[in-house]
Structures are given as C-alpha cells and as structure tokens.
Design an enzyme around this catalytic site. Structure first.
Site, PDB file in Angstrom:
ATOM      1  N   SER A  32       7.514  18.152  -4.851  1.00 33.32           N
ATOM      2  CA  SER A  32       7.788  16.908  -3.752  1.00 33.32           C
ATOM      3  C   SER A  32       7.841  15.662  -4.812  1.00 33.32           C
ATOM      4  CB  SER A  32       6.297  16.701  -3.475  1.00 33.32           C
ATOM      5  OG  SER A  32       4.982  16.420  -3.672  1.00 33.32           O
ATOM      6  N   THR A  71       3.356  19.223  -9.117  1.00 37.06           N
ATOM      7  CA  THR A  71       3.263  19.328 -10.061  1.00 37.06           C
ATOM      8  C   THR A  71       3.117  20.791 -11.291  1.00 37.06           C
ATOM      9  OG1 THR A  71       4.648  17.408  -9.463  1.00 37.06           O
ATOM     10  CG2 THR A  71       4.521  17.250 -11.834  1.00 37.06           C
ATOM     11  N   GLU A 109     -23.341  24.457   0.312  1.00 38.23           N
ATOM     12  CA  GLU A 109     -21.709  24.120  -0.782  1.00 38.23           C
ATOM     13  C   GLU A 109     -20.947  23.002  -0.415  1.00 38.23           C
ATOM     14  OE1 GLU A 109     -22.244  25.978   2.070  1.00 38.23           O
ATOM     15  OE2 GLU A 109     -20.472  26.336   3.131  1.00 38.23           O
ATOM     16  N   LYS A 147     -11.246   3.925   8.184  1.00 38.33           N
ATOM     17  CA  LYS A 147     -10.577   4.670   9.487  1.00 38.33           C
ATOM     18  C   LYS A 147     -11.845   5.656   9.485  1.00 38.33           C
ATOM     19  CE  LYS A 147      -9.290   9.204   9.104  1.00 38.33           C
ATOM     20  NZ  LYS A 147      -7.924   9.986   8.341  1.00 38.33           N
ATOM     21  N   GLY A 168       4.664  14.921  -6.217  1.00 36.09           N
ATOM     22  CA  GLY A 168       3.131  14.829  -5.948  1.00 36.09           C
ATOM     23  C   GLY A 168       2.462  15.759  -7.618  1.00 36.09           C
ATOM     24  N   VAL A 169       1.337  15.111  -7.217  1.00 39.35           N
ATOM     25  CA  VAL A 169       0.888  16.040  -8.594  1.00 39.35           C
ATOM     26  C   VAL A 169      -0.312  17.571  -7.905  1.00 39.35           C
ATOM     27  CG1 VAL A 169      -1.929  16.189  -9.673  1.00 39.35           C
ATOM     28  CG2 VAL A 169      -1.127  14.164  -7.782  1.00 39.35           C
ATOM     29  N   ASP A 170       0.489  17.892  -6.795  1.00 40.61           N
ATOM     30  CA  ASP A 170      -0.006  19.582  -6.572  1.00 40.61           C
ATOM     31  C   ASP A 170       1.236  19.818  -7.008  1.00 40.61           C
ATOM     32  OD1 ASP A 170      -2.836  18.509  -5.825  1.00 40.61           O
ATOM     33  OD2 ASP A 170      -2.390  19.461  -3.649  1.00 40.61           O
ATOM     34  N   ASP A 226      15.339 -26.198   4.020  1.00 41.09           N
ATOM     35  CA  ASP A 226      15.888 -26.320   4.786  1.00 41.09           C
ATOM     36  C   ASP A 226      15.766 -25.981   6.410  1.00 41.09           C
ATOM     37  OD1 ASP A 226      15.477 -28.882   3.726  1.00 41.09           O
ATOM     38  OD2 ASP A 226      17.502 -29.033   3.558  1.00 41.09           O
ATOM     39  N   CYS A 265     -24.355  29.943   6.696  1.00 37.66           N
ATOM     40  CA  CYS A 265     -24.620  29.895   8.301  1.00 37.66           C
ATOM     41  C   CYS A 265     -24.029  31.765   8.880  1.00 37.66           C
ATOM     42  CB  CYS A 265     -24.164  29.324   8.430  1.00 37.66           C
ATOM     43  SG  CYS A 265     -23.402  28.046   9.959  1.00 37.66           S
ATOM     44  N   HIS A 274     -25.766  24.612   5.007  1.00 37.68           N
ATOM     45  CA  HIS A 274     -24.319  24.591   4.004  1.00 37.68           C
ATOM     46  C   HIS A 274     -24.930  23.982   3.173  1.00 37.68           C
ATOM     47  CE1 HIS A 274     -21.610  25.870   6.513  1.00 37.68           C
ATOM     48  NE2 HIS A 274     -22.167  25.643   7.848  1.00 37.68           N
TER      49      HIS A 274
END
Ligand code: XMP
Length: 519
Positions: A227, A233, A174, A511, A229-231, A456, A77, A172
C-alpha cells in the site's frame, strides 16, 4: 524460546513484545496447539488471557501435556484460571466484572519455603499497582498451590505451586497500565525459566528470512499487496531479501490515493529497494463504482470488494505471463503486514471472513504470514532493512483512502482537490519539523459550500477541514496544538493554491467522542 499459548486476549501479542524487550525470543501459538506439534523445546510457557470463561461449553483449553513437560508455566488471567481448571481448583464468576487498576499485595514469604516460591515478585516490594480485566476469578486454588499475591477483591490474585515452577496471576503484566509488569515477566523468563538474552532485531530478520525460504522451497513464488505504508513496505522488503524476484508485490491504484502516491511507491519499492512490484491502475474501475456513493460503509465495502477483484485478476496474470513460464507456481499469498489484526491471532476460531475471501486468489493459495510484531518494532525493523526514515515514520493511511475523507460523492475532481490540499498540509507540517510529533494528520473535504470574496467577486466554494492528532494507539486521541503561524501558512496556501476551496477549518475534537477519521 518462550512458548506463549494464545487464548485470544486482545493483549496476547503484548506478551511476546515484553519478552522481546528483555531480548528473549517468544513464539505466540494458538492455545489449542498440541505439544507434539511444537518444533522447539520451550524454556517456559505462558498462557495468555482470553475473552472466554473456562467453564463455557466452547471455551478453549490447553494440551494437558504441558503440565508434565517439566518447564516453568505462567498463567495470566484466563491462563491462571485455565491452570486452576486443569489442576482441579475452582473458578467462579465475579459479582462485578473487574476492569481497571488494582493494588496487589505480595506478602514476603520467608522461612523454609522453597527459594523459588516468590521468585516471580522478587525485589518488587510488597505492593504494586496492576491492571485487571476479568469477569471470573479463582474461588479455590488447586492443591499444592499457595497465595503469593492478593487484592481487596481477589484473594487469589497470584499463586505459586509449592514445589513446581507453576505460577498464575490474575492481573495483566503485559500492559503498560501495570507499571512493573515488564519486571514480573522478566522475573519469570529470566530468573525462573533461565532464558538467555539473545534476541535482537538482526537475529529476528535472519530467522524470518530463513523461515520464509524454508516455507517457499527452492522454486515457490509468493504474491502480496503493498500500500505504500510502513507495514507492507517492510514486509515486501523482507520477502525480497528472502526470495528476491520470486516475490511479486502488487500495488493497486484505487483512484483515492494521496497525490502522486502510486508513482512514489513504485519509485521507492522498485527503484530504491529493488522489490519486484507491479502497479495496477484500476482508478477508473474504483471511481466508477464509487460514483454518487455517500454512505461511508458502502464506500468501504465497494473499495474492499473491488480490491479483491483487481488483485485476483492481477495474480492470475502474473501466473499466466510469458515470463512466468518454466518458473515455479505462485503458491503463496503473503498476508500483507507484520501486524495482522488481533482477530487473526485467535486462530483456534479459524481465519476471519475477510481473509477467507482472499483464498480465491489465483486458485488455491496458501497463507504466508509474517511474524506478529508491534507497529513501533516494524519501524525499527524497517530502519535495519535500509528503508529510508521518511517512509518508516509515515503516518498511517486507511485502506479506503481519500474516499472516507471526501464527505460527499467521490469523483475525480473531488479527489484532485483533496489530494492537493492534503499534500500542501503535509508538506508544511514537514517543513515546520512537526511531522514526527503528530500521530496522524490529513485534510478532509466537506461537501458544503461557503461564501468568500476574491478581487471584486463573491465566491461560493468548498471547505477543507484539517485534522491532526496525537495518540499512542488510536483508541483514544487528542487534537494537536499547532503553532498559530504554521496553521496560518497552511490555510493561506490551500485557499490560494487549490481551486474550489475558499475556507479552511481546524478540527479541535478529541477521540472519544469524535473519531480520528470523519467518516
Ligand atoms: P478512527 O476514525 O476509527 O481511526 O478513530 C482510527 C485509526 O484507524 C484508521 N481507520 C481505518 N483504516 N480502514 C483502514 O485501513 C478503515 O476503514 C479505517 N477507518 C479508520 C484511521 O486512519 C486511524 O488511523
């Protein structure tokens, strides 16, 4: 190694990814990198796409020395346009920006043309579907190039040099929208550049560890935020493998984490994975600053700024502590994840504003970045590093945490209600064996009250909305279709077990037009 020069396209990191899928190592560097600063001898160079136009005053250009290096070059590109610009072809604005699918025709070139000329498309037939995203295109190829592919609107959609291994393609390869794009990249790196297929995740780990050790030297210390989270960790575990306790992980409890999260993260990172982690309970500070704030952007800003304040204080404490005496200085700040925002890869523009604010931490810390790899590769890496599956498969959790899932004012009691409801929801999803089919699931606490009945008496309590989506990349998402009895169980448990909630609804919005989060 393939050198990928990044002109800031949103897809640049995908090029490295596709190379790795062919087990070829590729290094992504800013497009303005001078060849003499590249420490290795690339077997080939790929020029990425870009949001720029080659003729713009401030558009980025590549070191012209690459064209004399004698290695194959593929321009994608903007990369094609840059090649044409440097080699004296012509680029013009299209009448209409082209964005979407196109059919490229690849005429078979026979006769006495050099054998490598159409090597880029070898065996791919004479037509294929590709993804285009560009506002400029070639109006005249540079001298000594010939056309190897064209589309209905782009007569120069793919070019090859008559005698040198230079190629340019307008589409592209990729992105997955170009179904045979990975093969095109394979033709270039394997057949044309002759790369060996050595790359493996194990080797990546070994190289990354060696690189971290080299950067830090024998005594240098690094701090970084985690945090849960995965990243972060995976990043923390990798740092620990490289420099042990010279890496200090800091987890900030901002008061809007999920139920028992700080405790669980401590147990996982510190006890199970051996990472040197301090958990800082700053929940009072965060919650006092969040009191009565309803505006989502303000919530995000308060949490972001407070995080920096707390993190800086903590870094300074680590630096000044008794046990730090006689040890090397904390010199480096690990930039959280293995997958920095795309904006960071546009490094010729300098680091983004949010990153600059971190430079205040503990004086003058230098950035330590881990290599850019994709989220599902981070997961594979995590597995290899021995991080347990439930953590590696964890759904993403936003930085501002539950604060953007409490639609009214944020305070301890509202946080406690949402934590309990969310925990029941996730527990039931796991029990039903559905967790890995869902990209992200969470509960949201609505500020409205609805009428109910208990025994009640009438009740007048809050509503929980449940969200669960399936998504590839979170740019688009669809709501997840639960088996009805799973929803029934979740609803019944939440209304029975969580004081303050008498109604549960399920969000059936996709979304776009909705977003994943409610705020
Ligand atoms: P949306 O709501 O934009 O969410 O459709 C897409 C993905 O982004 C996450 N998200 C955030 N992550 N800080 C974060 O770290 C935020 O402010 C934020 N807002 C949304 C969301 O959880 C989903 O994975």
């Amino acid at each position: 190694t393939i050198l990928i020069l990044d002109f800031g396209s949103q897809y640049s990191h995908l090029i490295t990814r596709r190379c790795r899928e062919h087990n070829v190592y590729a290094e992504l560097m800013p497009c303005t990198t001078l060849l003499r600063d590249v420490k290795f001898k690339p077997k080939g160079i790929i020029l990425s796409g870009s949001p720029y136009s080659v003729y713009d005053k401030d558009s980025p250009h590549v070191d012209p020395a690459i064209f004399d290096l004698g290695v194959p070059i593929l321009g994608i590109c903007y990369g094609l346009q840059e090649m044409a610009w440097q080699l004296k072809g012509q680029v013009e604005k299209c009448d209409h920006r082209e964005y979407g699918f196109a059919q490229i025709k690849m005429p078979q070139i026979g006769g006495d043309t050099a054998a490598s000329v159409d090597a880029l498309f070898e065996g791919l037939g004479d037509e294929m579907q590709v993804w285009m995203s560009h506002g400029d295109q070639l109006s005249k190829p540079p001298a000594d190039f010939h056309v190897i592919g064209y589309t209905a609107t782009a007569p120069y959609a793919a070019l090859a040099h008559n005698s040198k291994p230079f190629y340019g393609i307008q589409f592209h390869p990729e992105v997955t929208h170009s179904p045979r794009g990975k093969e095109v990249i394979g033709r270039f790196i394997l057949n044309i550049c002759g790369c060996k297929t050595h790359w493996t995740m194990e080797e990546f780990i070994g190289k990354e560890i060696a690189r971290i050790r080299e950067i830090c030297g024998p005594a240098g210390r690094v701090i970084g935020a985690v945090s849960g989270g995965v990243d972060s960790t995976v990043a923390a575990k990798l740092m620990h493998e490289a420099i042990g306790d010279r890496f200090h992980a800091i987890m900030v409890d901002n008061g809007v984490l999920r139920l028992n999260e700080a405790k669980q993260v401590h147990e996982m990172l510190n006890t199970n994975l051996g990472v040197n982690l301090s958990v800082v309970d700053a929940s009072d500070l965060f919650l006092s600053r969040l009191e009565d704030i309803e505006d989502p952007e303000q919530k995000r800003k308060i949490i972001g700024n407070t995080f920096i304040n707390v993190f800086e204080d903590e870094a300074a404490k680590i630096e000044a502590s008794e046990e730090s005496k006689g040890k090397g200085r904390v010199e480096w700040l690990l930039q959280g994840t293995l997958y920095p925002d795309v904006i960071e890869s546009i490094s010729f523009k300098g680091p983004s504003a949010t990153i600059k604010t971190h430079h205040n931490v503990g004086g003058l810390l230098k950035d330590m970045k881990l290599k850019l790899i994709e989220p599902d590769e981070v997961r594979a890496l995590g597995r290899l590093l021995g991080i347990p599956a439930p953590l590696v498969q964890r759904h993403p959790f936003p930085g501002p945490g539950l604060a953007i899932r409490i639609l009214g004012p944020v305070n301890r009691s509202q946080v406690a209600i949402l934590q309990q409801a969310d925990s029941i929801y996730i527990e039931e999803i796991r029990k039903a064996g559905l967790y890995d089919q869902i990209a992200q699931a969470f509960a949201v606490l609505l500020p409205v009250r609805a009428v109910g009945v208990m025994g009640d008496a009438r009740t007048y309590e809050q509503v929980i909305a449940l969200r669960a989506v399936q998504s590839e990349d979170f740019m688009t998402a669809d709501w997840y279709v639960f088996p009805p009895d799973v929803l029934r169980r979740i609803s019944s448990r939440i209304t029975n077990e969580v004081a303050g909630i008498n109604r549960v609804t399920y969000d059936i919005s996709s979304k776009p037009p909705a977003t994943v989060e409610w705020l």
